[in-house]
Design a protein around this motif. Structure first.
Motif, PDB file in Angstrom:
ATOM      1  N   THR A   3      20.184   1.659  -9.390  1.00  0.00           N
ATOM      2  CA  THR A   3      20.343   1.477 -10.647  1.00  0.00           C
ATOM      3  C   THR A   3      20.105   2.856 -11.421  1.00  0.00           C
ATOM      4  O   THR A   3      20.814   3.206 -12.408  1.00  0.00           O
ATOM      5  CB  THR A   3      19.240   0.609 -11.295  1.00  0.00           C
ATOM      6  OG1 THR A   3      19.566  -0.722 -10.525  1.00  0.00           O
ATOM      7  CG2 THR A   3      19.527   0.131 -12.781  1.00  0.00           C
ATOM      8  N   VAL A   4      19.169   3.743 -10.897  1.00  0.00           N
ATOM      9  CA  VAL A   4      18.726   4.847 -11.556  1.00  0.00           C
ATOM     10  C   VAL A   4      20.076   5.854 -11.454  1.00  0.00           C
ATOM     11  O   VAL A   4      20.326   6.582 -12.291  1.00  0.00           O
ATOM     12  CB  VAL A   4      17.351   5.661 -10.704  1.00  0.00           C
ATOM     13  CG1 VAL A   4      17.264   7.019 -11.446  1.00  0.00           C
ATOM     14  CG2 VAL A   4      16.251   4.504 -11.181  1.00  0.00           C
ATOM     15  N   ALA A  15      26.127   8.195 -17.256  1.00  0.00           N
ATOM     16  CA  ALA A  15      26.084   9.407 -18.525  1.00  0.00           C
ATOM     17  C   ALA A  15      26.750  10.528 -18.274  1.00  0.00           C
ATOM     18  O   ALA A  15      27.549  10.998 -19.385  1.00  0.00           O
ATOM     19  CB  ALA A  15      24.550   9.668 -18.669  1.00  0.00           C
ATOM     20  N   LYS A  16      26.884  10.986 -17.122  1.00  0.00           N
ATOM     21  CA  LYS A  16      27.659  12.265 -16.887  1.00  0.00           C
ATOM     22  C   LYS A  16      28.974  11.916 -17.104  1.00  0.00           C
ATOM     23  O   LYS A  16      29.909  12.890 -17.558  1.00  0.00           O
ATOM     24  CB  LYS A  16      27.314  12.555 -15.219  1.00  0.00           C
ATOM     25  CG  LYS A  16      26.072  13.414 -15.020  1.00  0.00           C
ATOM     26  CD  LYS A  16      26.068  13.833 -13.855  1.00  0.00           C
ATOM     27  CE  LYS A  16      24.516  14.460 -13.609  1.00  0.00           C
ATOM     28  NZ  LYS A  16      24.528  15.139 -12.281  1.00  0.00           N
ATOM     29  N   TRP A  70      30.751   8.547  -8.063  1.00  0.00           N
ATOM     30  CA  TRP A  70      29.191   8.203  -7.667  1.00  0.00           C
ATOM     31  C   TRP A  70      28.797   7.059  -8.685  1.00  0.00           C
ATOM     32  O   TRP A  70      27.856   6.237  -8.036  1.00  0.00           O
ATOM     33  CB  TRP A  70      28.432   9.461  -8.129  1.00  0.00           C
ATOM     34  CG  TRP A  70      28.495  10.664  -6.905  1.00  0.00           C
ATOM     35  CD1 TRP A  70      29.199  11.825  -7.194  1.00  0.00           C
ATOM     36  CD2 TRP A  70      27.804  10.661  -5.789  1.00  0.00           C
ATOM     37  NE1 TRP A  70      29.112  12.500  -6.061  1.00  0.00           N
ATOM     38  CE2 TRP A  70      28.325  11.715  -4.872  1.00  0.00           C
ATOM     39  CE3 TRP A  70      27.052   9.579  -4.982  1.00  0.00           C
ATOM     40  CZ2 TRP A  70      27.811  11.847  -3.674  1.00  0.00           C
ATOM     41  CZ3 TRP A  70      26.765   9.952  -3.822  1.00  0.00           C
ATOM     42  CH2 TRP A  70      27.171  10.965  -3.253  1.00  0.00           C
ATOM     43  N   PHE A  71      29.132   6.942  -9.736  1.00  0.00           N
ATOM     44  CA  PHE A  71      28.806   5.639 -10.616  1.00  0.00           C
ATOM     45  C   PHE A  71      29.337   4.295  -9.811  1.00  0.00           C
ATOM     46  O   PHE A  71      28.635   3.432  -9.496  1.00  0.00           O
ATOM     47  CB  PHE A  71      29.378   5.643 -11.976  1.00  0.00           C
ATOM     48  CG  PHE A  71      29.207   4.454 -12.565  1.00  0.00           C
ATOM     49  CD1 PHE A  71      28.311   3.904 -13.332  1.00  0.00           C
ATOM     50  CD2 PHE A  71      30.724   3.595 -12.697  1.00  0.00           C
ATOM     51  CE1 PHE A  71      28.377   2.581 -13.977  1.00  0.00           C
ATOM     52  CE2 PHE A  71      30.603   2.508 -13.516  1.00  0.00           C
ATOM     53  CZ  PHE A  71      29.453   1.872 -13.824  1.00  0.00           C
ATOM     54  N   ALA A  72      30.587   4.261  -9.386  1.00  0.00           N
ATOM     55  CA  ALA A  72      30.930   3.364  -8.651  1.00  0.00           C
ATOM     56  C   ALA A  72      30.317   2.973  -7.442  1.00  0.00           C
ATOM     57  O   ALA A  72      30.247   1.994  -6.773  1.00  0.00           O
ATOM     58  CB  ALA A  72      32.634   3.434  -8.488  1.00  0.00           C
ATOM     59  N   LEU A  83      26.337  -0.470  -4.013  1.00  0.00           N
ATOM     60  CA  LEU A  83      25.268  -0.587  -3.564  1.00  0.00           C
ATOM     61  C   LEU A  83      24.304  -1.808  -4.340  1.00  0.00           C
ATOM     62  O   LEU A  83      23.508  -2.691  -3.658  1.00  0.00           O
ATOM     63  CB  LEU A  83      24.158   0.766  -3.661  1.00  0.00           C
ATOM     64  CG  LEU A  83      24.934   1.738  -2.786  1.00  0.00           C
ATOM     65  CD1 LEU A  83      23.939   3.030  -2.735  1.00  0.00           C
ATOM     66  CD2 LEU A  83      25.099   1.241  -1.376  1.00  0.00           C
ATOM     67  N   ILE A  84      24.505  -1.644  -5.591  1.00  0.00           N
ATOM     68  CA  ILE A  84      23.692  -2.697  -6.357  1.00  0.00           C
ATOM     69  C   ILE A  84      24.213  -4.196  -6.071  1.00  0.00           C
ATOM     70  O   ILE A  84      23.510  -5.051  -5.745  1.00  0.00           O
ATOM     71  CB  ILE A  84      23.915  -2.486  -7.825  1.00  0.00           C
ATOM     72  CG1 ILE A  84      22.999  -1.229  -8.339  1.00  0.00           C
ATOM     73  CG2 ILE A  84      23.254  -3.702  -8.730  1.00  0.00           C
ATOM     74  CD1 ILE A  84      23.202  -0.807  -9.728  1.00  0.00           C
TER      75      ILE A  84
END
Length: 353
Positions: free
Chosen positions: A282-283, A290-291, A303-305, A310-311
């Motif tokens: 989540t972090v 945000a990036k 990287w967000f995806a 993983l979540i």
């Protein structure tokens, strides 16, 4: 001439004294109940009145007929209610609860993998499209489940997944309360009330998480992004809070760890590992979101995806630990009264709601 007039007058007088014939349809029963009509005077009028009253009594009001018919039909169609205590005990359905949990937990994981592979191979450009238009290699979950035909496969899978999740949530509540009843002699009343409130809170969080999962599934980001984003945030918060509260509750219920089986130890251990994995993911998800959102960095969305996957996987596997919490339970559909079922299972079953 005078004789003819007298004869005509006599005919008129005789016609007046004779009773007028009326066409009256009466039943045979009515005719039998009335005396024969005699000619002349008051007796004729009395008999006519008697006939009319008899006919009016023999004619039934149509509304009354309708009501009587409806009552008769209802009486015939309504089965006789048997005494509930006389209902014989019968089992209509029996299934291994562990098999239900395995199917429920692994179905979305298998579907997610299928959607990812097919969308990546056949719809590469469509699933990598973002508002920044920068280079990315990993599409998001919303992207691969928002294109056709993957969206239909994903929605059908989630529909099958959500069905058993709701009764499993209530089964967990009764499971925790049963464990709490065994500890009543060891705890103070105030602490028992707090733990009972925590069990209720876990149930509420679990139900909100289930509803949010349905919301993000059936309201895609392509159809309504603001609503989809808010529901996804709700899902994330409730999921993490549910994991944390579950781990905390298990720590309270198993403080001494003396009565834990190996499967229960594995369940608690993996719950902690998957919760830590969810927090770290989540972090990372927030940082790279945000990036991507504000700076449009290359590979930021990838990287967000990645952290989003993983979540999702951690969440699915966290609920998969139910197979360790209920290793030998069965789901049963039985014909019996509630009292009889409680009498049969009172010694070992949790309190039913």
């Amino acid at each position: 001439m005078s004789e003819r007039r007298d004869s005509s007058v006599k005919r008129r007088v005789s016609n007046k004294n004779e009773p007028k014939s009326e066409s009256i349809n009466i039943s045979s029963d009515s005719i039998k109940s009335v005396a024969p009509v005699k000619s002349g005077g008051e007796e004729t009028e009395v008999h006519l009145r008697n006939i009319k009253s008899t006919i009016s009594q023999s004619i039934v009001d149509p509304l009354q007929v309708t009501k009587a018919t409806a009552t008769a039909i209802a009486t015939i169609s309504t089965p006789t209610v048997e005494n509930p205590n006389d209902v014989p005990l019968a089992i209509y359905y029996l299934v291994n609860f562990q098999h239900v949990c395995i199917f429920t937990a692994l179905l979305p994981l298998f579907t997610l993998f299928t959607c990812f592979v097919t969308a990546y191979v056949f719809q590469y450009d469509e699933v990598h499209e973002t508002h920044c238009r920068v280079y990315n290699i990993v599409p998001s979950i919303s992207a691969i489940t928002g294109v056709s035909p993957q969206r239909y496969f994903w929605r059908f899978s989630i529909a099958l997944h959500l069905g058993p999740r709701i009764p499993i949530a209530f089964i967990y509540k009764n499971y925790y309360r049963t464990m709490l009843e065994k500890m009543q002699t060891k705890m103070q009343t105030e602490r028992l009330a707090n733990i009972n409130s925590m069990i209720t809170m876990i149930l509420i969080l679990n139900c909100i998480e289930i509803a949010s999962l349905g919301g993000v599934t059936y309201i895609s980001n392509r159809e309504n992004y603001p609503i989809h984003e808010k529901i996804f945030i709700t899902f994330m918060i409730c999921s993490l809070c549910h994991m944390l509260a579950t781990i905390k509750l298990n720590g309270i219920l198993h403080e001494d760890h003396t009565e834990l089986s190996q499967t229960q130890r594995d369940s608690i251990k993996w719950k902690k590992i998957l919760f830590a994995m969810s927090i770290i993911s989540t972090v990372g998800l927030l940082i790279f979101f945000a990036k991507h959102r504000f700076y449009c960095h290359d590979l930021a969305f990838s990287w967000f995806a990645f952290f989003e996957y993983l979540i999702a996987i951690a969440n699915m596997l966290f609920h998969f630990t139910v197979i360790w919490d209920f290793p030998c339970q069965h789901m049963l559909v039985v014909q019996a009264t509630r009292t009889k079922v409680e009498e049969i299972f009172r010694s070992s079953s949790p309190k039913m709601d």
